[in-house]
Design a protein around this motif. Structure first.
Motif: not given
Length: 277
Positions: A29-33, A51-54, A77-80, A109-115
Motif C-alpha cells: 500500500t506504499w503510495r502517496e500522490i 515509482e517516484i515523481q518529483v 510515490y507508489t509501488t509498481i 534526484v536519483v544517483l546510482h552508487l558504485t558497490a
DNA sequence: TACAGGGTCATGTCGGTTCT
DNA sequence: AGAACCGACATGACCCTGTA
C-alpha cells in the motif's frame, strides 16, 4: 570563482535536523500522490522496485540507488509490483539562511552508487538509524554528524558538474561575491554592492541575508579576514601591510582579527608558523 | 603591536507602501 | 501575491586617541 565558493558557503552555514531514520520493507500500500512535504527525504534502496515523481519528473529507482526527494516540491510515490522496496530512509531538513538547501541547488534526484559507495552509505544509514533509536542525550549531535557524512557522500558522488545553482538568485549572488572578491582590498559600501544588482540598499541587505544567512558587510569582513590569514602565513608583510591589503585600518584590523580567530595577527602568524615546523 | 574607551555615522531592521 | 522601495530608528562597525 562562483559556484565552488557559493557551495562552500552553503555547506559551512548548513543547519541540519534529522526527524526520522529507519530501515523498512515497504508494504504493497506504499503510495502517496501529489503532496508537498516540508522536509527532505533520502532513500538508500537495497532491493525492489517502485515509482517516484518529483516536480513532474518520473523515476524508477532500483537497488543501490540513493534518492533525494527535496522539501517544498510536489511529489508522489507508489509501488509498481509485489517486489516492493527494502530501503533505508531518512526525513531531514537542511537549511541555509531561510532557504532549504535543495531550493538553492538543483541536484540529481536519483544517483546510482558504485558497490563501494553503496556499502559506505549502508554503514552510515545503519549508524544513523541506531543513533536515532537510542535517543541518548548526545544523539542530536551524532545524528547530525552521520547525516552530514551521508550528504557529503551524495555530493561528492554527483560531483561539481552535476550541481546546478538554481534560479537567477544564484546568478545575482555570484555577481556580488565576485565583486567582493575583486575589491577585497577596498572598503565597499552596501550602496555600491546594491548598485551592482540595481536594488535598493535596504532591500539588498534583506535579500542577501535571506540567501546567505548573514549581512553583506559581515560576509565581506569574513572574506577579508580569511584572506588576511593567508597573507599572514604565506608572506613576510607587516601587520599594517596585511591590513592595507584587505582594506582595513590597522588598529581595527587587529581587533577584528582577534575576534574572528581568537589570535592577534602576530600571535596567529607565530603560532601557525611554529606548528608548521 | 595590543588593548580599551568613547564618539560618529554607516548599516541593519522593521513596518508600511507601491508596483507589477 | 510577491518583489521592490522607503523612512525612522536602533545597532554596531569603524576611527581616533592614549597607554602599556
Amino acid at each position: 570563482m562562483g559556484k565552488e565558493e557559493l557551495l562552500q558557503h552553503y555547506f559551512s552555514h548548513l543547519n541540519l535536523d534529522v526527524q526520522e531514520a529507519n530501515y523498512t520493507k515497504c508494504p504493497k500500500t506504499w503510495r502517496e500522490i501529489n503532496f508537498v512535504p516540508s522536509f527532505n527525504r533520502l532513500y538508500l534502496i537495497e532491493q525492489g522496485e517502485g515509482e517516484i515523481q518529483v516536480g513532474g519528473q518520473r523515476y524508477c529507482p532500483s537497488a543501490h540507488d540513493l534518492v533525494i526527494m527535496p522539501a517544498q516540491v510536489k511529489q508522489s510515490y507508489t509501488t509498481i509490483s509485489d517486489a516492493t522496496y527494502l530501503k533505508y530512509w531518512v526525513h531531514f531538513t537542511a537549511v541555509v539562511g531561510e532557504r532549504s538547501l535543495f531550493q538553492l541547488l538543483d541536484t540529481p534526484v536519483v544517483l546510482h552508487l558504485t558497490a563501494d559507495a553503496f556499502i559506505h552509505a549502508q554503514h552510515k544509514m545503519q549508524e544513523l538509524r541506531k543513533i536515532h533509536m537510542e535517543r541518548a542525550w548526545t544523539s542530536p549531535l551524532r545524528k547530525r554528524a552521520a547525516m552530514l557524512q551521508l550528504l557529503e557522500l551524495y555530493f561528492s558522488c554527483i560531483g561539481l558538474q552535476q550541481i546546478q545553482l538554481r534560479s537567477k538568485d544564484a546568478d545575482k549572488l555570484n555577481v556580488i561575491i565576485a565583486y567582493m572578491a575583486e575589491h577585497i582590498d577596498q572598503r565597499i559600501t552596501v550602496q555600491e554592492l546594491a548598485r551592482q544588482l540595481h536594488l535598493h540598499p535596504n532591500y539588498f541587505i534583506t535579500y542577501f541575508r535571506e540567501h546567505m544567512g548573514e549581512s553583506p558587510i559581515q560576509y565581506m569582513n569574513k572574506m577579508k579576514l580569511e584572506h588576511a590569514k593567508q597573507l599572514l602565513l604565506t608572506g613576510e608583510l607587516h601587520i599594517h601591510e596585511v591590513a592595507e591589503r584587505v582594506g582595513m585600518d590597522a588598529y581595527y584590523f587587529s581587533r577584528q582579527f582577534k575576534e574572528f580567530t581568537g589570535f592577534s595577527p602576530s600571535g596567529y602568524r607565530a603560532s601557525h608558523r611554529a606548528e608548521g615546523k
